[in-house]
Design an enzyme around this catalytic site. Structure first.
Site, PDB file in Angstrom:
ATOM      1  N   GLY A  63      -4.067  -2.190   5.880  1.00 38.28           N
ATOM      2  CA  GLY A  63      -3.422  -3.394   5.349  1.00 38.28           C
ATOM      3  C   GLY A  63      -4.102  -4.678   5.785  1.00 38.28           C
ATOM      4  O   GLY A  63      -4.424  -5.549   4.971  1.00 38.28           O
ATOM      5  N   ARG A  64      -4.375  -4.807   7.087  1.00 41.15           N
ATOM      6  CA  ARG A  64      -4.937  -6.068   7.598  1.00 41.15           C
ATOM      7  C   ARG A  64      -6.397  -6.258   7.237  1.00 41.15           C
ATOM      8  O   ARG A  64      -6.955  -7.331   7.455  1.00 41.15           O
ATOM      9  CB  ARG A  64      -4.740  -6.144   9.108  1.00 41.15           C
ATOM     10  N   LYS A 114      10.520  -0.865  12.080  1.00 36.93           N
ATOM     11  CA  LYS A 114      10.910  -0.554  10.697  1.00 36.93           C
ATOM     12  C   LYS A 114      11.947   0.563  10.693  1.00 36.93           C
ATOM     13  O   LYS A 114      12.961   0.510   9.989  1.00 36.93           O
ATOM     14  CB  LYS A 114       9.692  -0.059   9.898  1.00 36.93           C
ATOM     15  N   HIS A 169      -2.506 -32.292  19.772  1.00 39.03           N
ATOM     16  CA  HIS A 169      -1.298 -33.044  20.130  1.00 39.03           C
ATOM     17  C   HIS A 169      -0.154 -32.100  20.441  1.00 39.03           C
ATOM     18  O   HIS A 169       1.018 -32.485  20.366  1.00 39.03           O
ATOM     19  CB  HIS A 169      -0.946 -34.008  18.989  1.00 39.03           C
ATOM     20  N   GLU A 194      -2.831  -6.346  15.801  1.00 38.28           N
ATOM     21  CA  GLU A 194      -2.384  -5.060  15.270  1.00 38.28           C
ATOM     22  C   GLU A 194      -3.495  -4.017  15.423  1.00 38.28           C
ATOM     23  O   GLU A 194      -3.233  -2.824  15.535  1.00 38.28           O
ATOM     24  CB  GLU A 194      -1.965  -5.201  13.789  1.00 38.28           C
ATOM     25  N   LYS A 206       0.840  -1.202   0.000  1.00 41.15           N
ATOM     26  CA  LYS A 206       0.000   0.000   0.000  1.00 41.15           C
ATOM     27  C   LYS A 206       0.869   1.243   0.000  1.00 41.15           C
ATOM     28  O   LYS A 206       0.669   2.155  -0.780  1.00 41.15           O
ATOM     29  CB  LYS A 206      -0.915  -0.016   1.225  1.00 41.15           C
ATOM     30  N   GLU A 266      11.054  -4.866   3.261  1.00 41.98           N
ATOM     31  CA  GLU A 266      11.050  -6.285   2.891  1.00 41.98           C
ATOM     32  C   GLU A 266      10.533  -6.463   1.461  1.00 41.98           C
ATOM     33  O   GLU A 266      11.099  -7.203   0.650  1.00 41.98           O
ATOM     34  CB  GLU A 266      10.143  -7.094   3.829  1.00 41.98           C
TER      35      GLU A 266
HETATM   36  O1  F6P Z   1       1.394  -2.771   2.294  1.00 41.21           O
HETATM   37  P1  F6P Z   1       2.583  -2.148   2.939  1.00 41.21           P
HETATM   38  O2  F6P Z   1       2.532  -0.658   2.907  1.00 41.21           O
HETATM   39  O3  F6P Z   1       3.859  -2.669   2.305  1.00 41.21           O
HETATM   40  O4  F6P Z   1       2.596  -2.540   4.455  1.00 41.21           O
HETATM   41  C1  F6P Z   1       2.684  -3.875   4.850  1.00 41.21           C
HETATM   42  C2  F6P Z   1       2.365  -4.068   6.299  1.00 41.21           C
HETATM   43  O5  F6P Z   1       3.217  -3.310   7.130  1.00 41.21           O
HETATM   44  C3  F6P Z   1       2.559  -2.946   8.334  1.00 41.21           C
HETATM   45  O6  F6P Z   1       2.441  -1.562   8.411  1.00 41.21           O
HETATM   46  C4  F6P Z   1       3.337  -3.366   9.515  1.00 41.21           C
HETATM   47  O7  F6P Z   1       3.912  -4.612   9.386  1.00 41.21           O
HETATM   48  C5  F6P Z   1       1.192  -3.613   8.235  1.00 41.21           C
HETATM   49  O8  F6P Z   1       0.213  -2.932   8.885  1.00 41.21           O
HETATM   50  C6  F6P Z   1       0.987  -3.686   6.762  1.00 41.21           C
HETATM   51  O9  F6P Z   1       0.009  -4.599   6.485  1.00 41.21           O
END
Ligand code: F6P
Length: 527
Positions: free
Chosen positions: A270-271, A503, A388, A357, A213, A219
Site C-alpha cells: 500500500g505505502r 483493525k 515557528h 510502517e 488493495k 473505513e
Molecule cells: O488498500 P487497503 O487494502 O484498503 O489498505 C489500506 C491501508 O491499510 C493498511 O494496511 C493499514 O492501515 C495500510 O498498509 C494500507 O495502505
C-alpha cells in the site's frame, strides 16, 4: 546469491560503532572547511536534484566504513534481487515489485504466466485511456455533462501518497495549463470527512474512485456506502459515478457496481503504491496521463541511481547509511523531514507511513528479535511554518534530531514580489540555508538561555523547481532509502502486522464481542 544477516553480525558495523562522535559538525562546518564540505559532500540525484550531506556527522573515514558496510551487507545486490522478483516480503511470502510499475529495472517477472511489468503498464494505459475519454467528454454523466471532479476514497497507502502527489502538483498544473479535473480525498471514517468533501462538490459532475488493495478496509467500505447514499439521494445512479482501483482478488473486483475497475496486485505494498493504479487513476484524471508519465520518468531515473555500488553515486543508499549511523551509532531516535516548499505540505505525512510502517519492526525477516534499534520516528512540516513551531526543541531541546531538508531555488508558480530587497522565494531559501548552519554551528552566548550548542546534523535535497519529474525522483529517493535501511536492519519492510491489530479489535467492538478494558472503553462512547 545474497545472505541476510543481522546488522550486529557485520565486521563493518563493529568498526562503525568505534566511530561514535567521530565528527564534531560544529568544528567541521566552521569557516572555509565548511564551505569545502558543502561543495564536496554532494551526490547528484535524478531530475537535477542533489543530496547535500555536508552538515551530516560524517567525514571520509566514516564514509569509507559505510561503503564497507554496504559491500559486506550486499545492499545493492539485495535491491537487485528485489526488483528481479525474489520473495523479499518474508512475512507474507510475497514478491516486492513496485519498481516495475515505474517501467524500468531488471528482468521480466512472470507470476502464474503473467508478465508483471506488462500487467502494470497495461493498467497504466487503461487509466490513461479512461482519463483521456473523460477529458474529451466521451465518458460523461447520465445527463451528458462532463465530469469536473474526481474523489479518491481510500486510507493509508491508498490515500497518503496519491494525496501528497496531487497537492504537490495541484497549483503547478493550474499554472502550466495541465489541470484537467479537481481532485478531493476522503479517508477518515469520521463522517465529517466525507460530509465536508461532499458539501464542497457537485456530486452529479463527480467521479469517485474506491481505492483499496484488499477491498476489505472498514473505513473505505464505510465511506463508499456514505458516498453511494449521497448519490442516490441526489437521484443519481452510483454505478455511473463510481470507479475502483483494487487487486484482482479483492471483493471489489467481483462487483458490477463500478463504471470501470483498475487493478494492482499483492506485490505492491500500500505505502509503495502511489504510482500503481492506486495513484495512477486519480493523477491521470487530475493532470492528464502525460504529467503522470513524467512522475514515473523521475522515479525511474532515481531508481537507476539506486543500483550504483559506489555509495557516493547512489544518494538513496548513502542517505540510508548515514541514517543508520545516526540511529544505531549516535543513538538518535527521530528524524524530521522539513520541505521548504508549500506544495510538499503532505509529503512528511506520506513519509511517516512509508518509513514507520516499513521499518517500525523489532524482529528480523526470519521472525527473530533483533538486538539493536530499527526505524526512527519520522515527523515534519513545511518550513518556514515549522520554524515557528517545533524548531525550538530541534535547536535547544535535550534530544538531537537529525534533519532532512528539501528546498528549491525557484518557486513553482512564478508569482512573487520583491519586498525589502528580496523576493519571498529568496527569503524562503535564505531561511533554509540559515537553519542548516544554525543547527550545525550553534551560537555562543553568556546567557545559557540564549546559547545554541549546535552539533545538530542535517542534509538537504536541493533542486531548481518542484516539477513532475523532480517530485517523482524525490519520492523514489525516500522509498529506496527506506528499503535500503530495512535491508541494513535485516527487517521485512513490506508487511505491517502492527496496524492489523487495531483493525481486528475495532471490528470486535462494533460486533459487541468485547470484555474487560475494551468493553469499558466501548461503553464510554455508548457503542
Ligand atoms: O488498500 P487497503 O487494502 O484498503 O489498505 C489500506 C491501508 O491499510 C493498511 O494496511 C493499514 O492501515 C495500510 O498498509 C494500507 O495502505
Amino acid at each position: 546469491m545474497v545472505t541476510w544477516n543481522n546488522l550486529d553480525t557485520l565486521t563493518s558495523y563493529a568498526k562503525l560503532k568505534d566511530l561514535k562522535d567521530h565528527v564534531d559538525i560544529k568544528e567541521a562546518m566552521a569557516g572555509e572547511n565548511g564551505a569545502k564540505r558543502v561543495a564536496e559532500y554532494s551526490a547528484p540525484m535524478a531530475s537535477g536534484l542533489s543530496f547535500n550531506y555536508a552538515a551530516k556527522q560524517v567525514d571520509d573515514e566514516v564514509l569509507d566504513v559505510l561503503a564497507e558496510l554496504a559491500d559486506e551487507h550486499q545492499l545493492v545486490d539485495k535491491f537487485e534481487e528485489l526488483y528481479n522478483g525474489a520473495i523479499i516480503n518474508t512475512g507474507e511470502q510475497r514478491l516486492v515489485l513496485h519498481h516495475l510499475a515505474r517501467r524500468q529495472l531488471g528482468k521480466d517477472v512472470i507470476v502464474d504466466g503473467v508478465n508483471k511489468r506488462d500487467f502494470y503498464v497495461e493498467q497504466q494505459k487503461k487509466a490513461a485511456d479512461f482519463a483521456n475519454k473523460v477529458h474529451a467528454g466521451e465518458i460523461t454523466n447520465e445527463a451528458g455533462e462532463t465530469f469536473t471532479t474526481v474523489v479518491q476514497i481510500g486510507i493509508g497507502g491508498s490515500d497518503l501518497g496519491p494525496r501528497a502527489l496531487y497537492i504537490a502538483l495541484e497549483n503547478w498544473a493550474k499554472t502550466n495549463g495541465c489541470a484537467k479535473m479537481e481532485a478531493k480525498f476522503i479517508s477518515n471514517v469520521d463522517p465529517d470527512d466525507a460530509a465536508a468533501v461532499l458539501n464542497s462538490i457537485d456530486v452529479s459532475r463527480s467521479l469517485f474512485i474506491v481505492v483499496s488493495k484488499s477491498g476489505t478496509t472498514l473505513e473505505t467500505l464505510t465511506n463508499e456506502a456514505f458516498v453511494k447514499d449521497a448519490l442516490v439521494k441526489a437521484g443519481l445512479n452510483p454505478s455511473k459515478h463510481m470507479l475502483t482501483a483494487t487487486s484482482e482478488t479483492s471483493p471489489l473486483a467481483k462487483s458490477d457496481d463500478y463504471l470501470a475497475a483498475f487493478f494492482m496486485d499483492d506485490f505492491i505494498g500500500g505505502r509503495y503504491s502511489s504510482v500503481s493504479s492506486v495513484g495512477g487513476v486519480i493523477l491521470s484524471l487530475a493532470f492528464g496521463p502525460d504529467v503522470f508519465a513524467r512522475i514515473l520518468d523521475g522515479m525511474a531515473e532515481e531508481d537507476k541511481l539506486a543500483t550504483n555500488k559506489d555509495i557516493k553515486a547512489n544518494p538513496d543508499l548513502l542517505d540510508a547509511l548515514i541514517g543508520v549511523y545516526e540511529r544505531n551509532v549516535q543513538g538518535y531516535p527521530e528524524t524530521a523531514v522539513l520541505p521548504y516548499s508549500q506544495a510538499l505540505s503532505r509529503f512528511p505525512a506520506h513519509l511517516q507511513q512509508c518509513d514507520m510502517e516499513s521499518n517500525g519492526k523489532s524482529v528480523n525477516r526470519f521472525g527473530e528479535p533483533v538486538d539493536y534499534v530499527t526505524g526512527p520516528i519520522i515527523f515534519g512540516e513545511p518550513g518556514t511554518n515549522g520554524q515557528h513551531s517545533f524548531y525550538q526543541l530541534l535547536h535547544q531541546g535535550t534530544d538531537i534530531v537529525p534533519l532532512q531538508f528539501v528546498g528549491f531555488k525557484d518557486s513553482q508558480l512564478a508569482t512573487d514580489v520583491v519586498i525589502e530587497g528580496s523576493t519571498s522565494q529568496k527569503k524562503l531559501c535564505a531561511n533554509v540555508a540559515a537553519q542548516i548552519v544554525a543547527f550545525a554551528c550553534g551560537k555562543d552566548d553568556e546567557n545559557n538561555n540564549k546559547k545554541f550548542e549546535g552539533g545538530r546534523p542535517s542534509s538537504i535535497i536541493i533542486g531548481d523547481q518542484l516539477t513532475p519529474e523532480s517530485l517523482g525522483s524525490l519520492l523514489a529517493h525516500f522509498e529506496n532509502k527506506i528499503m535500503f535501511q530495512g535491508f541494513i536492519w535485516n527487517v521485512n519492510s513490506f508487511d505491517q502486522e502492527g496496524v492489523q491489530l487495531g483493525k481486528v479489535l475495532a471490528k470486535r467492538v462494533l460486533a459487541h464481542e468485547t470484555d474487560g478494558a475494551l468493553k469499558a472503553y466501548s461503553d464510554l462512547f455508548e457503542i
